[in-house]
Design an enzyme around this catalytic site. Sequence first.
Site, PDB file in Angstrom:
ATOM      1  N   ARG A 143       0.804  -1.285   0.095  1.00 53.29           N
ATOM      2  CA  ARG A 143       0.049   0.065   0.052  1.00 53.29           C
ATOM      3  C   ARG A 143       0.984   1.292   0.072  1.00 53.29           C
ATOM      4  NH1 ARG A 143      -5.329   0.091   2.404  1.00 53.29           N
ATOM      5  NH2 ARG A 143      -6.264   2.094   1.422  1.00 53.29           N
ATOM      6  N   ASP A 149     -14.761  -5.467  10.402  1.00 51.66           N
ATOM      7  CA  ASP A 149     -13.864  -6.348  10.288  1.00 51.66           C
ATOM      8  C   ASP A 149     -13.963  -7.085  11.661  1.00 51.66           C
ATOM      9  OD1 ASP A 149     -12.765  -6.092   7.866  1.00 51.66           O
ATOM     10  OD2 ASP A 149     -10.883  -5.030   8.501  1.00 51.66           O
TER      11      ASP A 149
END
Length: 178
Positions: free
Chosen positions: A67, A174
């Site tokens: 990322r 999550d």
Amino acid sequence: AVPPQSLRLATAVVGIDQDDEKAQVTTASGERLDADLVVAADGIRSPARQWLFGADDAVFSHTAAYRALLPAAEVADLDLPEYAGWLGPGRHVVHYWLRRGELLNVVAVFVTDRAAQESWTARAEPGEQLRAFAGWDPRLLTVLDRAGQVFRYGIHTRAPLTRWNIGRITLLGDSAHA
């Protein structure tokens, strides 16, 4: 409508209790808050999930990702679209603009047997992302090459829960379905 004072974001919680009438949250600062409902959206390593359902270990999915955020000036000469997805066997890359075109967000996902840390802040080795995507389109390789700080994180999963709530406390995101 929910009154603004009844919503707490980014509050470190160290404990949750409940009875038939209310839930009570204890913050890291020692404050005790009463609530009709507690929604814990505290991520893949959710303490709330552990408090409600017990500990379960994260399982490495044999997938990891690089990322990076690049300032627009770093890639201005590439004439990149607003959004792009690059697909290939066992890997893919997406990139898109953030902050009204000021930053390019790049996420490059790949299958790997090499364990990867479950962390948003673990840095990749210099040039690692270029080696992982060698032979791909030169425009994409240029983007990956110009990325200054590249993070490498392992994508982990947790066993599915049969339910996401107990009483007045529920999980979201999550914490519920990593």
